[in-house]
Design a protein around this motif. Structure first.
Motif, PDB file in Angstrom:
ATOM      1  N   VAL A  99       1.564  -6.254   3.221  1.00 24.94           N
ATOM      2  CA  VAL A  99       0.376  -6.084   2.394  1.00 24.94           C
ATOM      3  C   VAL A  99       0.837  -5.758   0.974  1.00 24.94           C
ATOM      4  N   THR A 100       0.066  -6.216   0.012  1.00 26.17           N
ATOM      5  CA  THR A 100       0.316  -5.815  -1.371  1.00 26.17           C
ATOM      6  C   THR A 100      -0.605  -4.649  -1.685  1.00 26.17           C
ATOM      7  N   ALA A 101      -0.007  -3.511  -1.969  1.00 23.74           N
ATOM      8  CA  ALA A 101      -0.771  -2.299  -2.251  1.00 23.74           C
ATOM      9  C   ALA A 101      -0.798  -2.062  -3.755  1.00 23.74           C
ATOM     10  N   VAL A 102      -1.989  -1.879  -4.279  1.00 26.34           N
ATOM     11  CA  VAL A 102      -2.167  -1.584  -5.700  1.00 26.34           C
ATOM     12  C   VAL A 102      -2.819  -0.210  -5.807  1.00 26.34           C
ATOM     13  N   TYR A 103      -2.106   0.703  -6.411  1.00 24.31           N
ATOM     14  CA  TYR A 103      -2.601   2.074  -6.558  1.00 24.31           C
ATOM     15  C   TYR A 103      -2.924   2.311  -8.025  1.00 24.31           C
ATOM     16  N   LEU A 104      -4.182   2.592  -8.299  1.00 25.81           N
ATOM     17  CA  LEU A 104      -4.642   2.813  -9.670  1.00 25.81           C
ATOM     18  C   LEU A 104      -4.914   4.292  -9.875  1.00 25.81           C
ATOM     19  N   GLU A 105      -4.271   4.861 -10.872  1.00 29.16           N
ATOM     20  CA  GLU A 105      -4.573   6.240 -11.236  1.00 29.16           C
ATOM     21  C   GLU A 105      -4.876   6.296 -12.722  1.00 29.16           C
ATOM     22  N   LEU A 106      -5.704   7.246 -13.097  1.00 31.37           N
ATOM     23  CA  LEU A 106      -6.086   7.415 -14.493  1.00 31.37           C
ATOM     24  C   LEU A 106      -5.395   8.644 -15.044  1.00 31.37           C
ATOM     25  N   ASP A 107      -4.621   8.434 -16.100  1.00 33.43           N
ATOM     26  CA  ASP A 107      -3.873   9.510 -16.735  1.00 33.43           C
ATOM     27  C   ASP A 107      -4.534   9.852 -18.063  1.00 33.43           C
ATOM     28  N   GLU A 108      -4.674  11.144 -18.341  1.00 30.69           N
ATOM     29  CA  GLU A 108      -5.376  11.571 -19.551  1.00 30.69           C
ATOM     30  C   GLU A 108      -4.696  11.078 -20.820  1.00 30.69           C
ATOM     31  N   THR A 109      -3.384  10.943 -20.787  1.00 32.35           N
ATOM     32  CA  THR A 109      -2.662  10.546 -21.993  1.00 32.35           C
ATOM     33  C   THR A 109      -2.264   9.074 -21.990  1.00 32.35           C
ATOM     34  N   GLN A 110      -1.990   8.520 -20.800  1.00 30.87           N
ATOM     35  CA  GLN A 110      -1.498   7.144 -20.735  1.00 30.87           C
ATOM     36  C   GLN A 110      -2.547   6.133 -20.303  1.00 30.87           C
ATOM     37  N   GLY A 111      -3.725   6.603 -19.946  1.00 30.77           N
ATOM     38  CA  GLY A 111      -4.771   5.687 -19.518  1.00 30.77           C
ATOM     39  C   GLY A 111      -4.575   5.250 -18.082  1.00 30.77           C
ATOM     40  N   ALA A 112      -4.876   3.982 -17.800  1.00 31.96           N
ATOM     41  CA  ALA A 112      -4.768   3.457 -16.438  1.00 31.96           C
ATOM     42  C   ALA A 112      -3.312   3.158 -16.101  1.00 31.96           C
ATOM     43  N   LEU A 113      -2.850   3.698 -14.982  1.00 33.24           N
ATOM     44  CA  LEU A 113      -1.499   3.436 -14.495  1.00 33.24           C
ATOM     45  C   LEU A 113      -1.599   2.698 -13.169  1.00 33.24           C
ATOM     46  N   LEU A 114      -0.900   1.579 -13.064  1.00 33.67           N
ATOM     47  CA  LEU A 114      -0.910   0.789 -11.838  1.00 33.67           C
ATOM     48  C   LEU A 114       0.447   0.867 -11.158  1.00 33.67           C
ATOM     49  N   HIS A 115       0.418   1.119  -9.867  1.00 32.94           N
ATOM     50  CA  HIS A 115       1.624   1.068  -9.050  1.00 32.94           C
ATOM     51  C   HIS A 115       1.406  -0.050  -8.037  1.00 32.94           C
ATOM     52  N   VAL A 116       2.236  -1.062  -8.093  1.00 30.78           N
ATOM     53  CA  VAL A 116       2.081  -2.229  -7.229  1.00 30.78           C
ATOM     54  C   VAL A 116       3.300  -2.333  -6.322  1.00 30.78           C
ATOM     55  N   SER A 117       3.053  -2.517  -5.035  1.00 34.77           N
ATOM     56  CA  SER A 117       4.164  -2.581  -4.094  1.00 34.77           C
ATOM     57  C   SER A 117       3.872  -3.580  -2.982  1.00 34.77           C
ATOM     58  N   ALA A 118       4.859  -4.423  -2.693  1.00 40.34           N
ATOM     59  CA  ALA A 118       4.811  -5.249  -1.486  1.00 40.34           C
ATOM     60  C   ALA A 118       5.371  -4.383  -0.368  1.00 40.34           C
ATOM     61  N   THR A 119       4.524  -3.978   0.546  1.00 38.41           N
ATOM     62  CA  THR A 119       4.926  -2.985   1.534  1.00 38.41           C
ATOM     63  C   THR A 119       4.325  -3.327   2.890  1.00 38.41           C
ATOM     64  N   THR A 120       4.369  -2.383   3.807  1.00 35.82           N
ATOM     65  CA  THR A 120       3.759  -2.573   5.120  1.00 35.82           C
ATOM     66  C   THR A 120       2.431  -1.826   5.170  1.00 35.82           C
ATOM     67  N   LEU A 121       1.600  -2.217   6.120  1.00 34.42           N
ATOM     68  CA  LEU A 121       0.292  -1.588   6.227  1.00 34.42           C
ATOM     69  C   LEU A 121       0.413  -0.090   6.472  1.00 34.42           C
ATOM     70  N   GLN A 122       1.311   0.310   7.358  1.00 34.89           N
ATOM     71  CA  GLN A 122       1.418   1.736   7.669  1.00 34.89           C
ATOM     72  C   GLN A 122       1.856   2.544   6.459  1.00 34.89           C
ATOM     73  N   ARG A 123       2.746   1.972   5.637  1.00 33.66           N
ATOM     74  CA  ARG A 123       3.186   2.687   4.440  1.00 33.66           C
ATOM     75  C   ARG A 123       2.040   2.786   3.436  1.00 33.66           C
ATOM     76  N   ALA A 124       1.278   1.708   3.291  1.00 44.66           N
ATOM     77  CA  ALA A 124       0.153   1.724   2.353  1.00 44.66           C
ATOM     78  C   ALA A 124      -0.922   2.714   2.784  1.00 44.66           C
ATOM     79  N   LEU A 125      -1.158   2.809   4.089  1.00 40.82           N
ATOM     80  CA  LEU A 125      -2.225   3.681   4.584  1.00 40.82           C
ATOM     81  C   LEU A 125      -1.882   5.160   4.479  1.00 40.82           C
ATOM     82  N   GLN A 126      -0.652   5.459   4.076  1.00 36.13           N
ATOM     83  CA  GLN A 126      -0.321   6.857   3.812  1.00 36.13           C
ATOM     84  C   GLN A 126      -1.263   7.438   2.764  1.00 36.13           C
ATOM     85  N   PHE A 127      -1.731   6.575   1.850  1.00 37.52           N
ATOM     86  CA  PHE A 127      -2.650   7.043   0.808  1.00 37.52           C
ATOM     87  C   PHE A 127      -3.920   7.619   1.430  1.00 37.52           C
ATOM     88  N   VAL A 128      -4.552   6.852   2.322  1.00 37.55           N
ATOM     89  CA  VAL A 128      -5.812   7.304   2.911  1.00 37.55           C
ATOM     90  C   VAL A 128      -5.571   8.510   3.814  1.00 37.55           C
TER      91      VAL A 128
END
Length: 240
Positions: A99-128
């Motif tokens: 799965v391609t996981a895209v993690y979007l976070e908003l930083d007060e100083t840097q704005g939108a930060l994207l973390h993109v990773s080609a990973t496995t479903l179980q690794r991506a679901l660590q977020f939830v």
């Protein structure tokens, strides 16, 4: 970075502005796990009787953990509604499916930060899994600041390093205070993680969430006394 990739990122940010996780599957499947969607689904499941059968809602495994401050009053673990609504959408995928996981976070100083990773479903679901405990669990909320800056689909070792660094910064390097916080956090979160593993095993056809919680439990193990010297050494090599 290629122009096409840049265009893809711009297109993504135009249509997805909510912080959180987005999953793109090779078969064209897409799952929005942003904070907004998870919160809305959790609220719906917790308050809409039709969203969860009464017998399931009353299951012993769904009761709050032994360490939960709300164990005498809550009808059901408050962290469960943050994961249950998404189980059906993931049933057709395996834990190790790509799965391609895209993690979007908003930083007060840097704005939108994207973390993109080609990973496995179980690794991506660590977020939830992580958010269900840190945002909805009464015990987990106490330790949320220590998970600041943790990229949820990185390895257990990298997550452990970041957590330790956050504790170290808060305690100004006081070794005794750091050890006390880490020990207490590990003990209490281990209980909540084990309870979540039992609950997910009861209801999930897909093992992605189950393994995601197992991976988070491994992160806690990486903060154990037998591993902390290595964590400190790794942080020192990074100049922390």
């Amino acid at each position: 970075m290629s122009l096409s990739f840049q265009d893809g990122i711009r297109s993504f940010l135009v249509s997805h502005r909510d912080p959180g996780l987005y999953l793109f599957f090779p078969d064209g499947g897409f799952l929005d796990l942003s904070h907004r969607v998870v919160a809305a689904e959790a609220d719906r499941l917790e308050h809409d009787p039709a969203a969860l059968p009464d017998d399931r809602r009353a299951a012993a495994e769904f009761r709050p953990c032994p360490v939960c401050p709300a164990r005498e009053t809550a009808a059901m673990c408050h962290a469960l509604p943050a994961i249950l609504p998404f189980l059906d959408a993931l049933d057709r995928y395996g834990s190790f499916d790509p799965v391609t996981a895209v993690y979007l976070e908003l930083d007060e100083t840097q704005g939108a930060l994207l973390h993109v990773s080609a990973t496995t479903l179980q690794r991506a679901l660590q977020f939830v899994a992580m958010q269900s405990v840190l945002n909805y669990c009464e015990v987990g909320r106490l330790y949320r600041p220590y998970f600041s800056g943790v990229i949820p689909f990185t390895s257990a070792a990298m997550m452990a390093e970041r957590i330790y660094a956050n504790v170290m910064l808060e305690k100004n390097g006081d070794h005794a205070a750091i050890e006390s916080v880490i020990a207490e956090m590990r003990a209490k979160l281990a209980v909540t993680m084990n309870c979540q593993i039992k609950r997910v095993r009861l209801v999930a056809q897909n093992d992605g969430f189950l393994n995601a919680f197992v991976n988070l439990h491994l992160t806690l193990e990486m903060l154990g006394p037998e591993h902390r010297d290595q964590v400190r050494a790794d942080l020192a090599r990074r100049g922390v």
